[in-house]
Structure formats: structure tokens, C-alpha cells
Design a protein around this motif. Structure first.
Motif, PDB file in Angstrom:
ATOM      1  N   ASP A   5      18.102  29.793 -13.169  1.00  0.00           N
ATOM      2  CA  ASP A   5      19.158  30.802 -13.109  1.00  0.00           C
ATOM      3  C   ASP A   5      20.332  30.409 -14.006  1.00  0.00           C
ATOM      4  OD1 ASP A   5      17.784  32.412 -11.342  1.00  0.00           O
ATOM      5  OD2 ASP A   5      18.726  31.565  -9.560  1.00  0.00           O
ATOM      6  N   CYS A   8      19.423  30.953 -17.590  1.00  0.00           N
ATOM      7  CA  CYS A   8      19.442  32.375 -17.931  1.00  0.00           C
ATOM      8  C   CYS A   8      20.865  32.856 -18.185  1.00  0.00           C
ATOM      9  CB  CYS A   8      18.806  33.194 -16.811  1.00  0.00           C
ATOM     10  SG  CYS A   8      17.006  33.012 -16.686  1.00  0.00           S
ATOM     11  N   GLN A   9      21.854  32.183 -17.572  1.00  0.00           N
ATOM     12  CA  GLN A   9      23.253  32.530 -17.799  1.00  0.00           C
ATOM     13  C   GLN A   9      23.796  31.924 -19.085  1.00  0.00           C
ATOM     14  OE1 GLN A   9      25.801  31.569 -14.525  1.00  0.00           O
ATOM     15  NE2 GLN A   9      24.837  33.007 -13.119  1.00  0.00           N
ATOM     16  N   SER A  14      20.108  33.605 -24.275  1.00  0.00           N
ATOM     17  CA  SER A  14      20.319  35.045 -24.175  1.00  0.00           C
ATOM     18  C   SER A  14      19.125  35.812 -24.738  1.00  0.00           C
ATOM     19  CB  SER A  14      21.591  35.419 -24.939  1.00  0.00           C
ATOM     20  OG  SER A  14      21.789  36.806 -24.942  1.00  0.00           O
ATOM     21  N   PRO A  18      12.657  34.428 -18.730  1.00  0.00           N
ATOM     22  CA  PRO A  18      12.585  33.183 -17.953  1.00  0.00           C
ATOM     23  C   PRO A  18      11.307  32.380 -18.195  1.00  0.00           C
ATOM     24  CG  PRO A  18      13.488  34.930 -16.591  1.00  0.00           C
ATOM     25  CD  PRO A  18      13.060  35.569 -17.881  1.00  0.00           C
ATOM     26  N   ILE A  21      11.602  30.640 -21.405  1.00  0.00           N
ATOM     27  CA  ILE A  21      12.533  29.516 -21.323  1.00  0.00           C
ATOM     28  C   ILE A  21      11.799  28.276 -20.825  1.00  0.00           C
ATOM     29  CG2 ILE A  21      14.560  28.594 -20.113  1.00  0.00           C
ATOM     30  CD1 ILE A  21      15.709  31.402 -20.062  1.00  0.00           C
TER      31      ILE A  21
END
Length: 220
Positions: A5, A8-9, A14, A18, A21
Motif C-alpha cells: 500500500d 502504491c502511494q 505511479s 500492484p 510492483i
């Protein structure tokens, strides 16, 4: 909030899914490290080869002025960076220290792995590179914003410059700032007692109202 999380921030990831990532972190040889409260992540004068992304906790960047006084440069929250400008500057020493303000976890990614071509996730890697350049520009602008405060001639001007910027960022006349009085004095590079006096005078003059770290701009 879990690690994914927080990533993702981060502006570095950006527009990256997920699942992608997770995959690209392996390709980048990312490593996770935890720090205790007050532990140093980077010391002023260190060489930095990794981009650090905060997963949880809060850190602050500080440096010493010529009189040996500590000055707060910025605060770093989950998804934010530690010493990103130094990491991409190719051999320059870090001009500031980064310290954990509370228990902290940081994901480190060797910057050389981001800048190298990836044959497995080319489109994702292209997005990552673009995000990195955007992040560098964002960090440079943050430092520019702080410099706008420092170059003001009086404490009142410094305070108003800072508060007006925060108000503009949040889109409201009433807002909270992340600093207590001591930290705000360090951030603005002014004496704490002088800052407290000036805040009281600004309240008397109808420019601001405040309680602890809650502020309201009046007549602005």
C-alpha cells in the motif's frame, strides 16, 4: 497499511499495477530495512547509492548550519523518499542527515538498477524511469518551497510564507501543520522564543489564529 500500500502511494510507482510492483522489486534487487526511533538512516556526508522509500513511520531530514545549529529541511512520510536527489547525483555526498522520528521501515533500491535497461518488464521499467524523473523534480520543488521561507527578511514574513503555502496545498484557510513549535523554529531557522512571540503578535494583529499545530489564516 502494508508495504505494498505504501509503495502504491509512492510517486515512483505511479500508474504501475500492484502485481507489477511486486515483480519489478525482484528485478531491481530491492531490500527492506527497519530502524528504531531516533536511528540515523543517512548521515550528512554519506555517499548514497540507493533510493529509499519509506514503508511506514516518519523521518526527517536535517542539516547543521555554520553555527552548528540543527535545521529541519523536510519531513518524510510513507511513500516518500530518503535522499533521492543524492542517490541520483552520481558520487556527491549527502548534504543532510535523515533520521527516524518513530519506528521506521525503508525499502532501498539501487539507483543503478533503475537506470539500467530491463529486458523482462520493459513497459513497466519505462514508466518507472519517467516516475523517477518526476520525483526528482518534485523533491527539488519542495526544497525550493522551503527556500522561499528562508529568504524572507523577518520572522513574520517567514511564517506567513509557510502558512499561506500550506493553506494553498490543502485548499482551506484552517489546517494542521506537521511541526510543533520547536520543529517549526528549526524549519524556519529562527529562535523558538522569538517565533512564539511573533505568533502571539500575529494573532493579536488579526493575521492568524492558532491552537498548538492547528492554524487559521485571517484576512488572506
Amino acid at each position: 497499511m502494508n508495504d505494498l500500500d505504501s509503495l502504491c502511494q509512492s510517486s515512483l510507482f505511479s500508474e504501475i499495477a500492484p502485481n507489477d510492483i511486486k515483480k519489478i522489486l525482484k528485478c531491481l534487487s530491492a531490500t527492506r530495512k527497519e530502524y528504531a526511533k531516533d536511528e540515523m538512516i543517512v548521515r550528512e556526508g554519506d555517499f548514497v547509492n540507493d533510493i529509499g522509500i519509506i514503508l511506514h513511520g516518519i523521518a526527517q531530514s536535517t542539516k547543521l548550519n555554520i553555527a552548528g545549529k540543527q535545521i529541519i529541511v523536510s519531513l518524510h512520510y510513507p511513500g516518500g523518499y530518503t535522499a533521492v536527489l543524492t542517490a541520483v547525483s552520481r558520487g556527491r555526498k549527502c548534504p543532510m542527515s535523515v533520521q527516524a522520528l518513530e519506528p521506521l521501515a525503508v525499502l532501498f533500491i539501487p539507483v543503478k538498477n533503475i537506470l539500467s535497461r530491463c529486458t523482462k518488464l520493459c513497459m513497466v521499467h519505462e514508466q518507472l524511469l519517467g516516475n523517477l524523473f518526476d520525483s526528482i523534480a518534485e523533491r527539488a520543488l519542495e526544497l525550493h518551497d522551503r527556500n522561499d521561507c528562508l529568504i524572507m527578511p523577518t520572522i513574520r514574513d517567514k511564517v506567513l510564507t509557510y502558512l499561506i503555502r500550506v493553506s494553498s496545498e490543502v485548499g482551506a484557510q484552517t489546517f494542521s501543520i506537521p511541526f510543533d513549535r520547536e520543529a517549526l523554529a528549526e524549519y524556519l531557522d529562527v529562535d523558538r522564543s522569538a517565533l512564539s512571540r511573533e505568533l502571539a503578535w500575529m494573532k493579536r494583529d488579526g493575521l492568524i489564529d492558532f491552537y498548538k499545530n492547528e492554524f487559521k489564516l485571517l484576512n488572506n
